[in-house]
Design a protein around this motif. Structure first.
Motif, PDB file in Angstrom:
ATOM      1  N   ALA A 151       0.840  -1.205   0.000  1.00  0.00           N
ATOM      2  CA  ALA A 151       0.000   0.000   0.000  1.00  0.00           C
ATOM      3  C   ALA A 151       0.869   1.246   0.000  1.00  0.00           C
ATOM      4  CB  ALA A 151      -0.934   0.000   1.209  1.00  0.00           C
ATOM      5  N   ALA A 152       1.914   1.252   0.822  1.00  0.00           N
ATOM      6  CA  ALA A 152       2.821   2.406   0.855  1.00  0.00           C
ATOM      7  C   ALA A 152       3.503   2.591  -0.501  1.00  0.00           C
ATOM      8  CB  ALA A 152       3.854   2.232   1.966  1.00  0.00           C
ATOM      9  N   GLY A 153       3.836   1.485  -1.163  1.00  0.00           N
ATOM     10  CA  GLY A 153       4.430   1.568  -2.502  1.00  0.00           C
ATOM     11  C   GLY A 153       3.465   2.152  -3.513  1.00  0.00           C
ATOM     12  N   TYR A 154       2.211   1.712  -3.466  1.00  0.00           N
ATOM     13  CA  TYR A 154       1.206   2.262  -4.379  1.00  0.00           C
ATOM     14  C   TYR A 154       1.011   3.761  -4.135  1.00  0.00           C
ATOM     15  CZ  TYR A 154      -0.383  -2.285  -6.158  1.00  0.00           C
ATOM     16  OH  TYR A 154      -0.461  -3.505  -6.783  1.00  0.00           O
ATOM     17  N   ILE A 155       1.013   4.164  -2.877  1.00  0.00           N
ATOM     18  CA  ILE A 155       0.843   5.590  -2.553  1.00  0.00           C
ATOM     19  C   ILE A 155       2.015   6.397  -3.108  1.00  0.00           C
ATOM     20  CG2 ILE A 155       0.766   7.270  -0.657  1.00  0.00           C
ATOM     21  CD1 ILE A 155      -0.713   5.004   0.940  1.00  0.00           C
TER      22      ILE A 155
ATOM     23  N   PRO B  76       7.480  12.286   4.090  1.00  0.00           N
ATOM     24  CA  PRO B  76       6.441  12.623   5.081  1.00  0.00           C
ATOM     25  C   PRO B  76       5.128  11.888   4.827  1.00  0.00           C
ATOM     26  CG  PRO B  76       7.555  14.613   4.369  1.00  0.00           C
ATOM     27  CD  PRO B  76       8.050  13.497   3.495  1.00  0.00           C
ATOM     28  N   LEU B  77       4.801  11.675   3.567  1.00  0.00           N
ATOM     29  CA  LEU B  77       3.587  10.950   3.209  1.00  0.00           C
ATOM     30  C   LEU B  77       3.667   9.508   3.718  1.00  0.00           C
ATOM     31  CD1 LEU B  77       0.964  11.394   1.553  1.00  0.00           C
ATOM     32  CD2 LEU B  77       2.210  10.554  -0.426  1.00  0.00           C
ATOM     33  N   GLU B  78       4.793   8.858   3.475  1.00  0.00           N
ATOM     34  CA  GLU B  78       4.975   7.481   3.922  1.00  0.00           C
ATOM     35  C   GLU B  78       4.979   7.396   5.450  1.00  0.00           C
ATOM     36  OE1 GLU B  78       8.663   4.500   4.094  1.00  0.00           O
ATOM     37  OE2 GLU B  78       8.201   5.187   2.060  1.00  0.00           O
TER      38      GLU B  78
ATOM     39  N   GLU C  45       3.594   9.503   7.667  1.00  0.00           N
ATOM     40  CA  GLU C  45       2.266   9.766   8.215  1.00  0.00           C
ATOM     41  C   GLU C  45       1.314   8.614   7.929  1.00  0.00           C
ATOM     42  OE1 GLU C  45      -0.582  11.608  10.437  1.00  0.00           O
ATOM     43  OE2 GLU C  45       1.511  12.189  10.267  1.00  0.00           O
ATOM     44  N   PHE C  46       1.433   7.976   6.765  1.00  0.00           N
ATOM     45  CA  PHE C  46       0.608   6.817   6.447  1.00  0.00           C
ATOM     46  C   PHE C  46       0.865   5.708   7.465  1.00  0.00           C
ATOM     47  CE2 PHE C  46       0.115   2.733   4.121  1.00  0.00           C
ATOM     48  CZ  PHE C  46      -1.240   2.792   3.880  1.00  0.00           C
ATOM     49  N   ASN C  47       2.132   5.434   7.750  1.00  0.00           N
ATOM     50  CA  ASN C  47       2.482   4.417   8.737  1.00  0.00           C
ATOM     51  C   ASN C  47       1.909   4.785  10.104  1.00  0.00           C
ATOM     52  OD1 ASN C  47       3.626   2.450  10.334  1.00  0.00           O
ATOM     53  ND2 ASN C  47       5.728   2.916   9.799  1.00  0.00           N
ATOM     54  N   TYR C  48       2.015   6.033  10.479  1.00  0.00           N
ATOM     55  CA  TYR C  48       1.483   6.468  11.772  1.00  0.00           C
ATOM     56  C   TYR C  48      -0.029   6.275  11.832  1.00  0.00           C
ATOM     57  CZ  TYR C  48       0.367   9.351  15.795  1.00  0.00           C
ATOM     58  OH  TYR C  48      -0.119   9.795  16.998  1.00  0.00           O
ATOM     59  N   GLN C  49      -0.726   6.663  10.785  1.00  0.00           N
ATOM     60  CA  GLN C  49      -2.186   6.521  10.767  1.00  0.00           C
ATOM     61  C   GLN C  49      -2.599   5.055  10.841  1.00  0.00           C
ATOM     62  OE1 GLN C  49      -4.388   8.860  11.278  1.00  0.00           O
ATOM     63  NE2 GLN C  49      -2.708  10.315  11.372  1.00  0.00           N
ATOM     64  N   LEU C  50      -1.803   4.168  10.246  1.00  0.00           N
ATOM     65  CA  LEU C  50      -2.094   2.737  10.342  1.00  0.00           C
ATOM     66  C   LEU C  50      -2.075   2.276  11.798  1.00  0.00           C
ATOM     67  CD1 LEU C  50       0.013   1.246   7.423  1.00  0.00           C
ATOM     68  CD2 LEU C  50      -2.473   1.312   7.571  1.00  0.00           C
ATOM     69  N   ARG C  51      -1.272   2.922  12.615  1.00  0.00           N
ATOM     70  CA  ARG C  51      -1.122   2.529  14.007  1.00  0.00           C
ATOM     71  C   ARG C  51      -2.146   3.173  14.933  1.00  0.00           C
ATOM     72  NH1 ARG C  51       0.593  -0.853  11.429  1.00  0.00           N
ATOM     73  NH2 ARG C  51       2.631  -0.772  10.531  1.00  0.00           N
ATOM     74  N   VAL C  52      -2.651   4.364  14.572  1.00  0.00           N
ATOM     75  CA  VAL C  52      -3.515   5.092  15.512  1.00  0.00           C
ATOM     76  C   VAL C  52      -4.981   5.170  15.079  1.00  0.00           C
ATOM     77  CG1 VAL C  52      -1.606   6.447  16.451  1.00  0.00           C
ATOM     78  CG2 VAL C  52      -2.965   7.386  14.568  1.00  0.00           C
ATOM     79  N   LEU C  53      -5.244   5.107  13.789  1.00  0.00           N
ATOM     80  CA  LEU C  53      -6.618   5.207  13.306  1.00  0.00           C
ATOM     81  C   LEU C  53      -7.262   3.824  13.298  1.00  0.00           C
ATOM     82  CD1 LEU C  53      -8.849   7.019  12.036  1.00  0.00           C
ATOM     83  CD2 LEU C  53      -7.862   6.454   9.806  1.00  0.00           C
TER      84      LEU C  53
END
Length: 169
Positions: A118-122, A138-140, A142-150
Motif C-alpha cells: 500500500a505504501a508503494g502504491y501511494i 512525510p507521506l509514507e 504519516e501513512f504508517n502512523y495513521q495505520l497505528r492510531v486510526l
C-alpha cells in the motif's frame, strides 16, 4: 508516545488490508499533512487506479526504493512547474468517472494487499501526480502512523464514503 517512536516501534508489515481501508488511510494521512481536501482525494483515487493496473511486486519494489524514485523524478524548477500544473488539476473533486471505474472493479472489493505494498502504491501515485520529492517521505511516515492510531473500521468507513459505497451491516 511521539509519532516517530510509534513508527519506529511498528514498521510497515505484510498485514493485509482492503483497498477501501487503504483509501481511508490515504485520505486521513493527507488531511493530517495539511493537504487540501482535493489533493488527498486525487491521491486516494490514483492509488486505487494503480492498484488495479500495477502488480503488487512493482508496488513493493517502489516502497523499498522510494528515495531512488524521488531522485529520478528530479529536483528544482522543473519539479516545481510540474507540481504547480498538477495542483491546478487537483483543485477540484475527483472526476466521477474515475470513482465509478474504481467502484465497478469487482476485484477491488475482494483484493487485499500488504501495508508495505500500500505504501508503494501511494508513493507511485504521488509520483504520477507530480508531488514534490520532499513530500514522499512525510507521506509514507504519516501513512504508517495513521495505520497505528486510526481504527481500521474508521478508515474503512472513510474509504467507503469517499467511493460512495454503503457500509454493509
Amino acid at each position: 508516545m511521539a509519532r516517530m517512536e510509534t513508527i519506529q516501534e511498528s514498521p510497515l508489515t505484510d498485514k493485509p488490508m482492503s483497498v477501501c481501508e487503504i483509501i481511508g488511510y490515504v485520505l486521513v494521512t493527507c488531511k493530517e499533512l495539511g493537504m487540501d481536501k482535493y489533493h488527498g482525494e486525487h491521491l486516494a483515487a490514483q492509488t486505487a487506479v494503480l492498484i488495479m493496473e500495477i502488480s503488487t511486486k512493482k508496488a513493493e519494489d517502489a516502497y523499498y526504493n522510494t528515495s531512488e524514485s524521488s531522485k529520478k523524478k528530479g529536483l528544482g524548477i522543473g519539479e516545481l512547474i510540474k507540481w504547480n500544473k498538477s495542483k491546478s488539476k487537483m483543485s477540484r473533486s475527483v472526476n466521477s468517472a474515475i470513482l465509478e471505474k474504481i467502484v465497478r472493479n469487482a476485484s477491488l472489493n475482494i483484493l487485499h494487499i500488504s501495508e508495505i505494498q500500500a505504501a508503494g502504491y501511494i508513493s507511485l501515485a504521488a509520483l504520477e501526480l507530480n508531488f514534490l520529492s520532499g513530500q514522499l517521505i512525510p507521506l509514507e511516515v504519516e501513512f504508517n502512523y495513521q495505520l497505528r492510531v486510526l481504527n481500521l473500521n474508521d478508515a474503512l468507513a472513510i474509504g467507503l464514503h469517499f467511493l460512495g459505497i454503503q457500509l454493509e451491516k
